[in-house]
Design a protein around this motif. Structure first.
Motif, PDB file in Angstrom:
ATOM      1  N   THR A 141       0.936  -1.150   0.068  1.00 53.29           N
ATOM      2  CA  THR A 141       0.130  -0.185   0.182  1.00 53.29           C
ATOM      3  C   THR A 141       0.950   1.303  -0.017  1.00 53.29           C
ATOM      4  OG1 THR A 141      -1.782  -1.135   1.307  1.00 53.29           O
ATOM      5  CG2 THR A 141      -1.736   1.186   1.429  1.00 53.29           C
ATOM      6  N   PRO A 142       0.890   2.025  -0.990  1.00 52.42           N
ATOM      7  CA  PRO A 142       1.688   3.167  -1.043  1.00 52.42           C
ATOM      8  C   PRO A 142       1.037   4.332   0.083  1.00 52.42           C
ATOM      9  CG  PRO A 142      -0.333   3.530  -2.510  1.00 52.42           C
ATOM     10  CD  PRO A 142      -0.318   1.929  -1.913  1.00 52.42           C
ATOM     11  N   PRO A 143       1.968   5.298   0.366  1.00 51.75           N
ATOM     12  CA  PRO A 143       1.454   6.074   1.595  1.00 51.75           C
ATOM     13  C   PRO A 143       0.595   6.893   1.167  1.00 51.75           C
ATOM     14  CG  PRO A 143       3.584   6.971   0.185  1.00 51.75           C
ATOM     15  CD  PRO A 143       3.361   5.451  -0.390  1.00 51.75           C
ATOM     16  N   PRO A 144      -0.041   7.588   2.253  1.00 51.01           N
ATOM     17  CA  PRO A 144      -1.455   8.291   1.965  1.00 51.01           C
ATOM     18  C   PRO A 144      -1.136   9.530   0.792  1.00 51.01           C
ATOM     19  CG  PRO A 144      -1.247   7.685   4.257  1.00 51.01           C
ATOM     20  CD  PRO A 144       0.004   7.344   3.472  1.00 51.01           C
ATOM     21  N   ALA A 145      -2.235   9.584  -0.066  1.00 50.85           N
ATOM     22  CA  ALA A 145      -2.051  11.001  -0.854  1.00 50.85           C
ATOM     23  C   ALA A 145      -2.319  12.241  -0.253  1.00 50.85           C
ATOM     24  CB  ALA A 145      -3.002  10.667  -2.137  1.00 50.85           C
ATOM     25  N   THR A 146      -1.690  13.080  -0.083  1.00 51.78           N
ATOM     26  CA  THR A 146      -1.886  14.223   0.763  1.00 51.78           C
ATOM     27  C   THR A 146      -2.361  15.404  -0.341  1.00 51.78           C
ATOM     28  OG1 THR A 146       0.227  13.770   2.028  1.00 51.78           O
ATOM     29  CG2 THR A 146      -0.847  15.981   2.146  1.00 51.78           C
ATOM     30  N   GLY A 147      -3.404  15.927   0.135  1.00 49.67           N
ATOM     31  CA  GLY A 147      -4.122  17.079  -0.619  1.00 49.67           C
ATOM     32  C   GLY A 147      -4.694  16.632  -2.041  1.00 49.67           C
ATOM     33  N   LEU A 148      -5.200  15.385  -2.045  1.00 43.39           N
ATOM     34  CA  LEU A 148      -5.619  14.788  -3.273  1.00 43.39           C
ATOM     35  C   LEU A 148      -7.276  14.718  -3.193  1.00 43.39           C
ATOM     36  CD1 LEU A 148      -4.841  13.897  -6.225  1.00 43.39           C
ATOM     37  CD2 LEU A 148      -4.633  11.697  -5.028  1.00 43.39           C
ATOM     38  N   THR A 149      -7.882  15.365  -4.131  1.00 46.98           N
ATOM     39  CA  THR A 149      -9.352  15.078  -4.481  1.00 46.98           C
ATOM     40  C   THR A 149      -9.665  14.388  -5.800  1.00 46.98           C
ATOM     41  OG1 THR A 149      -9.782  17.230  -5.445  1.00 46.98           O
ATOM     42  CG2 THR A 149      -9.826  17.090  -2.941  1.00 46.98           C
ATOM     43  N   GLY A 150     -11.086  13.924  -5.742  1.00 46.44           N
ATOM     44  CA  GLY A 150     -11.204  13.236  -7.006  1.00 46.44           C
ATOM     45  C   GLY A 150     -12.759  13.674  -7.197  1.00 46.44           C
ATOM     46  N   GLU A 151     -13.034  14.157  -8.705  1.00 45.38           N
ATOM     47  CA  GLU A 151     -14.137  14.562  -8.978  1.00 45.38           C
ATOM     48  C   GLU A 151     -15.089  13.516  -9.720  1.00 45.38           C
ATOM     49  OE1 GLU A 151     -16.631  17.465 -11.946  1.00 45.38           O
ATOM     50  OE2 GLU A 151     -14.528  18.019 -11.241  1.00 45.38           O
ATOM     51  N   VAL A 152     -16.027  12.944  -9.233  1.00 45.91           N
ATOM     52  CA  VAL A 152     -16.721  11.641  -9.979  1.00 45.91           C
ATOM     53  C   VAL A 152     -16.961  11.916 -11.297  1.00 45.91           C
ATOM     54  CG1 VAL A 152     -18.408  10.073  -9.703  1.00 45.91           C
ATOM     55  CG2 VAL A 152     -17.149  11.066  -7.775  1.00 45.91           C
ATOM     56  N   THR A 153     -16.664  11.152 -12.361  1.00 46.10           N
ATOM     57  CA  THR A 153     -16.985  11.359 -13.778  1.00 46.10           C
ATOM     58  C   THR A 153     -18.004  10.401 -14.150  1.00 46.10           C
ATOM     59  OG1 THR A 153     -15.185   9.968 -14.542  1.00 46.10           O
ATOM     60  CG2 THR A 153     -14.675  12.098 -14.139  1.00 46.10           C
ATOM     61  N   ALA A 154     -18.541   9.393 -13.573  1.00 42.44           N
ATOM     62  CA  ALA A 154     -19.506   8.454 -13.919  1.00 42.44           C
ATOM     63  C   ALA A 154     -20.863   8.823 -13.336  1.00 42.44           C
ATOM     64  CB  ALA A 154     -19.106   6.987 -12.970  1.00 42.44           C
TER      65      ALA A 154
END
Length: 486
Positions: free
Chosen positions: A231-244
């Protein structure tokens, strides 16, 4: 190159001498008026015919005709082969076949026989005036392009029994999406027409013309269970906009885990970590896992491209040279620009994947699989165009027919097209919806960029200029960056 490895180059080049060998790549205007008076605007092989014409592989007859339904003889095929591999006619004192002396194609037939490219019949005849069949052509195409021959003689076509001598070659054409027959039949004994041969050649030369198989193996759907990896280290300051339309949040990183909640389109989630295709996210105080293919990932600080996984595809390569203008090949221009794009993306913090970094030939399916295997979040394929010398300009393609991120692909195409026109100053041919296989058979934002026309003198000067190649790359880079910035 195998003894048949020269054949397809040949087939193309027969149409160079025989049918009027000219150009390459896809400068076709899918809605433009047909070049030939006997090829209707909606003719099934119009694009393939004009593709070969635009690339100096074929030409027509007097009166601006193409004669698409005319058959191709075995003698003509021999000439195609010899002209294509730039060999000369041979006139030995004793011909290899008993029936070719005095035939207009005898020298070509003889040379092809010497090179073990063609063979005759058991009675030592070649039968140069006999028309070539679809079954015979299947073997030539497979051998010419070194396609991986089917290990089974069982085919998907009801009129091709496993005992038929060309069965495995016909199945190979199906597997490689060069032919899907006519319904459930292949018609192996039918004469190959000029239109059919044009279609076969186009599909063998350029993967973008390949057809959809009758019963194709479904394209890999996003939601495979990734192989166990740290498992990679936590992504900092990352968001995701849903495209589905709706994105399912699950209790674990896989489609087999239970449903936590459904997230609506355009909703923004907080991303904690990413493992392969799966992102651990929080939405409305609920935490779970979603498939990242349906997230437009955004860094809230620093470079918008930091850690984005982007596949850059340099079109063609190896034996597939792409569009040609003299000794200038599309494959070289595409690779030069692709490498510059790669450098720019890396400098901005992106994780880049190249489908090829040298003069090799990945198959179209192989390019798509490379993108999928690397959990890519974006795919950009780079090409040059070709048509008549007067055609010019830049266009960028996206697919909405099958790619589940077709809307995002369109947005990416628009941004890249906008930057190309602004920096390069070529004619704006627009962002267009077209189901080319490399952008259709995956579900991430995917585009195919036609930089400019190699067949146009003005465009060619820019395509071959190191300064303009840098600008082409900069425009693509800026387009990608602009997409992620919105």
């Amino acid at each position: 190159m195998s003894k048949y490895g020269k054949i397809m180059v040949s087939i193309s080049m027969f149409f160079l001498t025989m049918l009027g060998l000219y150009g390459f790549q896809q400068g076709q205007n899918v809605h433009a008026k047909s070049i030939f008076v006997d090829v209707a605007d909606n003719y099934w092989a119009k694009e393939e015919i004009e593709y070969l014409y635009g690339n100096q592989i074929i030409s027509g007859y007097e009166g601006n005709q193409f004669k698409p339904t005319d058959p191709v003889t075995r003698g003509q095929a021999a000439k195609m082969i010899i002209n294509a591999i730039k060999e000369k006619e041979s006139t030995p004192s004793k011909p290899s076949f008993s029936d070719i002396k005095g035939n207009q194609f005898s020298g070509y037939i003889e040379r092809a026989a010497q090179l073990e490219i063609i063979s005759g019949y058991d009675d030592n005849t070649y039968r140069p005036n006999v028309n070539l069949t679809r079954g015979q052509m299947s073997k030539i195409i497979v051998n010419a392009f070194d396609l991986e021959k089917s290990q089974s003689s069982k085919t998907v076509f009801t009129d091709v029994p496993s005992t038929y001598q060309f069965a495995s070659y016909i199945q190979t054409l199906y597997n490689e999406r060069i032919s899907n027959g006519n319904g459930n039949v292949f018609e192996p004994g039918k004469n190959v027409t000029r239109a059919e041969l044009s279609a076969f050649i186009s599909r063998a030369l350029d993967d973008r013309f390949k057809v959809t198989a009758q019963d194709p193996t479904p394209a890999p759907k996003p939601e495979p269970d990734p192989e166990p990896t740290p498992t990679p280290p936590p992504a900092t300051g990352l968001t995701g906009e849903v495209t589905a339309d709706v994105l399912n949040m699950r209790s674990g990183p896989g489609s087999s885990y239970g449903l936590v909640t459904a997230i609506p389109q355009n909703a923004v989630v907080t991303v904690h970590s990413i493992d392969g295709f799966w992102a651990k996210v929080t939405y409305n105080n609920k935490t779970g896992y979603v498939h990242k293919t349906y997230l437009k990932l955004k860094n809230t600080s620093g470079s918008v491209l930091q850690n984005r996984i982007i596949t850059i595809d340099a079109g063609h390569g190896g034996k597939d040279v792409g569009a040609v203008n003299g000794d200038i090949y599309e494959k070289d221009i595409a690779l030069a620009v692709a490498k510059l794009v790669e450098q720019k993306l890396k400098s901005a913090g992106a994780k880049t994947v190249m489908t090829r970094s040298s003069d090799t030939y990945p198959t179209l399916d192989g390019r798509v699989q490379t993108s999928i295997n690397n959990h890519s979040e974006m795919f950009v394929s780079i090409h040059t165009n070709a048509a008549t010398p007067s055609a010019s300009g830049t266009e960028t393609y996206y697919d909405t027919s099958k790619n589940e991120n077709g809307a995002e692909s369109r947005e990416l195409a628009i941004e890249i097209q906008k930057q190309l026109i602004a920096l390069i100053g070529t004619k704006d041919r627009g962002a267009k919806d077209n189901s080319f296989l490399v952008i259709r058979e995956q579900h991430i934002p995917s585009v195919l960029v036609e930089l400019a026309f190699i067949s146009n003198s003005g465009d060619l000067a820019k395509l071959t200029s190191p300064e303009y190649q840098e600008l082409f790359a900069e425009a693509i880079f800026r387009g990608i960056k602009s997409y992620y910035s919105k």
